[in-house]
Design a protein around this motif. Structure first.
Motif, PDB file in Angstrom:
ATOM      1  N   THR A  91      -4.400  -0.348   2.903  1.00 12.01           N
ATOM      2  CA  THR A  91      -3.873  -0.255   4.264  1.00 12.01           C
ATOM      3  C   THR A  91      -4.897  -0.736   5.279  1.00 12.01           C
ATOM      4  O   THR A  91      -4.572  -1.503   6.209  1.00 12.01           O
ATOM      5  CB  THR A  91      -3.472   1.199   4.597  1.00 12.01           C
ATOM      6  OG1 THR A  91      -2.406   1.612   3.730  1.00 12.01           O
ATOM      7  CG2 THR A  91      -3.006   1.325   6.044  1.00 12.01           C
ATOM      8  N   TYR A 121      -3.996   7.680  -3.988  1.00 12.84           N
ATOM      9  CA  TYR A 121      -3.933   7.767  -2.534  1.00 12.84           C
ATOM     10  C   TYR A 121      -5.088   7.042  -1.856  1.00 12.84           C
ATOM     11  O   TYR A 121      -4.893   6.348  -0.854  1.00 12.84           O
ATOM     12  CB  TYR A 121      -3.907   9.236  -2.115  1.00 12.84           C
ATOM     13  CG  TYR A 121      -3.580   9.462  -0.658  1.00 12.84           C
ATOM     14  CD1 TYR A 121      -2.364   9.042  -0.109  1.00 12.84           C
ATOM     15  CD2 TYR A 121      -4.491  10.118   0.181  1.00 12.84           C
ATOM     16  CE1 TYR A 121      -2.060   9.254   1.221  1.00 12.84           C
ATOM     17  CE2 TYR A 121      -4.194  10.337   1.517  1.00 12.84           C
ATOM     18  CZ  TYR A 121      -2.979   9.906   2.037  1.00 12.84           C
ATOM     19  OH  TYR A 121      -2.681  10.120   3.360  1.00 12.84           O
ATOM     20  N   GLN A 132      -4.492   3.420  -1.805  1.00 14.55           N
ATOM     21  CA  GLN A 132      -3.480   3.075  -0.807  1.00 14.55           C
ATOM     22  C   GLN A 132      -4.121   2.931   0.575  1.00 14.55           C
ATOM     23  O   GLN A 132      -3.799   2.015   1.325  1.00 14.55           O
ATOM     24  CB  GLN A 132      -2.388   4.153  -0.763  1.00 14.55           C
ATOM     25  CG  GLN A 132      -1.487   4.183  -1.991  1.00 14.55           C
ATOM     26  CD  GLN A 132      -0.452   5.281  -1.893  1.00 14.55           C
ATOM     27  OE1 GLN A 132      -0.794   6.477  -1.864  1.00 14.55           O
ATOM     28  NE2 GLN A 132       0.809   4.899  -1.830  1.00 14.55           N
ATOM     29  N   ASP A 192      -1.289   3.309  -6.896  1.00 18.47           N
ATOM     30  CA  ASP A 192      -0.725   4.651  -7.014  1.00 18.47           C
ATOM     31  C   ASP A 192      -1.637   5.729  -6.446  1.00 18.47           C
ATOM     32  O   ASP A 192      -1.159   6.734  -5.920  1.00 18.47           O
ATOM     33  CB  ASP A 192      -0.402   4.962  -8.481  1.00 18.47           C
ATOM     34  CG  ASP A 192       0.634   4.013  -9.056  1.00 18.47           C
ATOM     35  OD1 ASP A 192       1.591   3.693  -8.326  1.00 18.47           O
ATOM     36  OD2 ASP A 192       0.473   3.575 -10.206  1.00 18.47           O
ATOM     37  N   ALA A 195       0.829  -1.209   0.000  1.00 14.72           N
ATOM     38  CA  ALA A 195       0.000   0.000   0.000  1.00 14.72           C
ATOM     39  C   ALA A 195       0.861   1.255   0.000  1.00 14.72           C
ATOM     40  O   ALA A 195       0.460   2.300  -0.531  1.00 14.72           O
ATOM     41  CB  ALA A 195      -0.928  -0.009   1.213  1.00 14.72           C
ATOM     42  N   GLY A 196       2.037   1.167   0.609  1.00  7.37           N
ATOM     43  CA  GLY A 196       2.979   2.287   0.564  1.00  7.37           C
ATOM     44  C   GLY A 196       2.774   3.361   1.608  1.00  7.37           C
ATOM     45  O   GLY A 196       3.425   4.401   1.563  1.00  7.37           O
TER      46      GLY A 196
END
Length: 225
Positions: free
Chosen positions: A115, A108, A111, A106, A29-30
């Motif tokens: 998460t 947000y 992500q 990519d 997820a980054g």
């Protein structure tokens, strides 16, 4: 901890698989992962010498050495056997990084979705670990030993321990990527730290009536996580 049984061992192994899946998805997820997993993630991102699995092994060796220093003669040799659990977990982690290499998000909002999903998966894995009631990982034992030696409440030590993991991860990120660069430890790390306990308690409540009896877990007290 309860005595070993094949059923309890199987549940514990499944819990490791599920927890590692959650960690890998959060990494994909980054936005950061759990406080204790953020250090291996940052190191693996910043150095070609380490994978997230090998960095996890090194970190837990440090935990074991610190535990020995704290407990000295009271440290039991059986605790070192938990290193093999970490080795299994590390191998699973690296394999899953390969298996889920196709995942790339990519945007947000995506992500954040990943998460949140990863946090729920990790919480379920932790609840299964509690149900197995077979062993503790070196990081948890270190927190327990500090609690015993200082007289502080376990939960308070755990909070301070998690904060120290986050701070260490931030420092490592700055060292690897430059001041102000947050790689591997971000807002998702704080989010997971604040919310995973709630979901652990939720899943524990669902499991404790029937599943705990099936596993043979006599102590239904909610996990200290």
């Amino acid at each position: 901890m309860d005595e070993y049984t094949p059923r309890r061992a199987a549940v514990f192994l499944v819990s490791l698989i599920i927890m590692n899946l959650g960690v890998i998805l959060s990494a994909k997820a980054g936005l950061g992962t759990t406080p204790i997993s953020s250090i291996p993630l940052v190191v693996s991102l910043g150095s070609d010498l380490f994978t997230i699995g090998t960095a996890t092994i090194v970190m837990n060796v440090v935990f074991i050495l610190l535990s020995i220093l704290i407990m000295r003669r009271d440290y039991k040799a059986k605790y070192v056997l938990e290193f093999f659990l970490i080795a299994i977990s590390a191998i699973l982690c690296d394999l899953m990084m390969i298996w889920f290499d196709f995942i790339s998000v990519d945007e947000y909002w995506m992500q954040w979705v990943l998460t949140i999903v990863s946090m729920v998966i990790m919480a379920f894995g932790i609840a299964l670990e509690v149900a197995a009631n077979l062993s503790m990982l070196p990081g948890d034992h270190l927190v327990e030993f500090i609690s015993v030696k200082t007289g502080m409440v376990f939960g308070n030590v755990k909070v301070l321990f998690d904060i120290s993991m986050i701070i260490t991860s931030v420092i490592l990120s700055f060292l690897f990527f430059g001041i102000g660069e947050f790689n591997g430890v971000r807002e998702g790390t704080v989010f997971i730290a604040l919310t995973v306990g709630f979901f652990v308690r939720f899943f524990t409540g669902l499991l404790e009536k029937r599943f705990y009896n099936w596993v043979g877990h006599r102590d239904t007290e909610v996990a200290r996580d």
